[in-house]
Design a protein around this motif. Sequence first.
Motif, mmCIF file in Angstrom:
data_model
loop_
_atom_site.group_PDB
_atom_site.id
_atom_site.type_symbol
_atom_site.label_atom_id
_atom_site.label_comp_id
_atom_site.label_asym_id
_atom_site.label_seq_id
_atom_site.Cartn_x
_atom_site.Cartn_y
_atom_site.Cartn_z
ATOM 1 N N CYS A 171 0.831 -1.210 0.000
ATOM 2 C CA CYS A 171 0.000 0.000 0.000
ATOM 3 C C CYS A 171 0.866 1.263 0.000
ATOM 4 N N PHE A 172 1.941 1.254 0.780
ATOM 5 C CA PHE A 172 2.847 2.410 0.771
ATOM 6 C C PHE A 172 3.450 2.608 -0.621
ATOM 7 N N LYS A 173 3.834 1.531 -1.274
ATOM 8 C CA LYS A 173 4.415 1.628 -2.626
ATOM 9 C C LYS A 173 3.415 2.191 -3.628
ATOM 10 N N ARG A 174 2.116 1.948 -3.361
ATOM 11 C CA ARG A 174 1.070 2.440 -4.251
ATOM 12 C C ARG A 174 0.509 3.780 -3.774
ATOM 13 N N ASN A 175 1.248 4.473 -2.892
ATOM 14 C CA ASN A 175 0.873 5.803 -2.388
ATOM 15 C C ASN A 175 -0.474 5.821 -1.673
ATOM 16 N N LYS A 176 -0.686 4.854 -0.806
ATOM 17 C CA LYS A 176 -1.911 4.791 -0.020
ATOM 18 C C LYS A 176 -1.613 5.154 1.420
ATOM 19 N N GLY A 177 -2.625 5.664 2.102
ATOM 20 C CA GLY A 177 -2.467 6.124 3.475
ATOM 21 C C GLY A 177 -3.038 5.176 4.509
ATOM 22 N N PHE A 178 -2.999 5.636 5.755
ATOM 23 C CA PHE A 178 -3.383 4.859 6.929
ATOM 24 C C PHE A 178 -4.754 4.208 6.804
ATOM 25 N N GLY A 225 2.425 11.387 1.273
ATOM 26 C CA GLY A 225 1.389 12.389 1.044
ATOM 27 C C GLY A 225 1.970 13.667 0.465
ATOM 28 N N GLU A 226 3.140 14.039 0.971
ATOM 29 C CA GLU A 226 3.823 15.230 0.458
ATOM 30 C C GLU A 226 4.197 15.047 -1.010
ATOM 31 N N GLU A 227 4.682 13.863 -1.366
ATOM 32 C CA GLU A 227 5.026 13.582 -2.773
ATOM 33 C C GLU A 227 3.795 13.682 -3.665
ATOM 34 N N VAL A 228 2.686 13.102 -3.205
ATOM 35 C CA VAL A 228 1.433 13.163 -3.969
ATOM 36 C C VAL A 228 1.003 14.624 -4.114
ATOM 37 N N PHE A 229 1.118 15.389 -3.037
ATOM 38 C CA PHE A 229 0.761 16.811 -3.058
ATOM 39 C C PHE A 229 1.622 17.566 -4.075
ATOM 40 N N LEU A 230 2.923 17.329 -4.041
ATOM 41 C CA LEU A 230 3.832 18.050 -4.940
ATOM 42 C C LEU A 230 3.624 17.671 -6.415
ATOM 43 N N LYS A 231 3.274 16.425 -6.672
ATOM 44 C CA LYS A 231 2.994 16.002 -8.049
ATOM 45 C C LYS A 231 1.772 16.716 -8.607
ATOM 46 N N ASN A 232 0.854 17.061 -7.733
ATOM 47 C CA ASN A 232 -0.416 17.661 -8.149
ATOM 48 C C ASN A 232 -0.525 19.134 -7.789
ATOM 49 N N ARG A 233 0.578 19.784 -7.472
ATOM 50 C CA ARG A 233 0.524 21.152 -6.951
ATOM 51 C C ARG A 233 -0.091 22.165 -7.912
ATOM 52 N N ASN A 234 -0.169 21.836 -9.190
ATOM 53 C CA ASN A 234 -0.764 22.764 -10.155
ATOM 54 C C ASN A 234 -2.289 22.696 -10.148
ATOM 55 N N LYS A 235 -2.828 21.707 -9.446
ATOM 56 C CA LYS A 235 -4.280 21.543 -9.391
ATOM 57 C C LYS A 235 -4.858 22.391 -8.254
ATOM 58 N N ASN A 236 -6.159 22.503 -8.261
ATOM 59 C CA ASN A 236 -6.897 23.213 -7.224
ATOM 60 C C ASN A 236 -6.614 22.542 -5.873
ATOM 61 N N PHE A 237 -6.453 23.338 -4.824
ATOM 62 C CA PHE A 237 -6.117 22.813 -3.494
ATOM 63 C C PHE A 237 -7.154 21.810 -2.997
#
Length: 130
Positions: free
Chosen positions: A63-70, A103-115
Amino acid sequence: MKNKELFSIALKLLSRKSYSEGEIREKLKEKAGEEEIETIIKKLKELKYINDGELAQKIVEDCFKRNKGFHYIINQLFRRKIPQEIIKKIEENFDYEREFKIGEEVFLKNRNKNFSTILLNLKSKGFSYK
């Protein structure tokens, strides 16, 4: 049904994918009684073909490898019929630091999108509020 046949069915299942003890019990429930199933489960554990603790760790890592959370991870553990005691241990020792980095990586990959879109994306991947 004879134990040999039942054991053979269990091995065939395990040759395709890892199953938890609960999943194996459920699969065999249609074919045998509780005592027969208990004998097969005991033998599978002795041979180390099933180990719910190791399977739970593999699920967490996957799950961590697939960018999933708790929340997603805990849900997967319940769905795969991992015993409650093992899930409790994972909850108590959960690596929130690692979850935050992912989560930070996912956020940074999508930073151009609406918050709000980014937050919904993180929430859909099961990230905790911590």
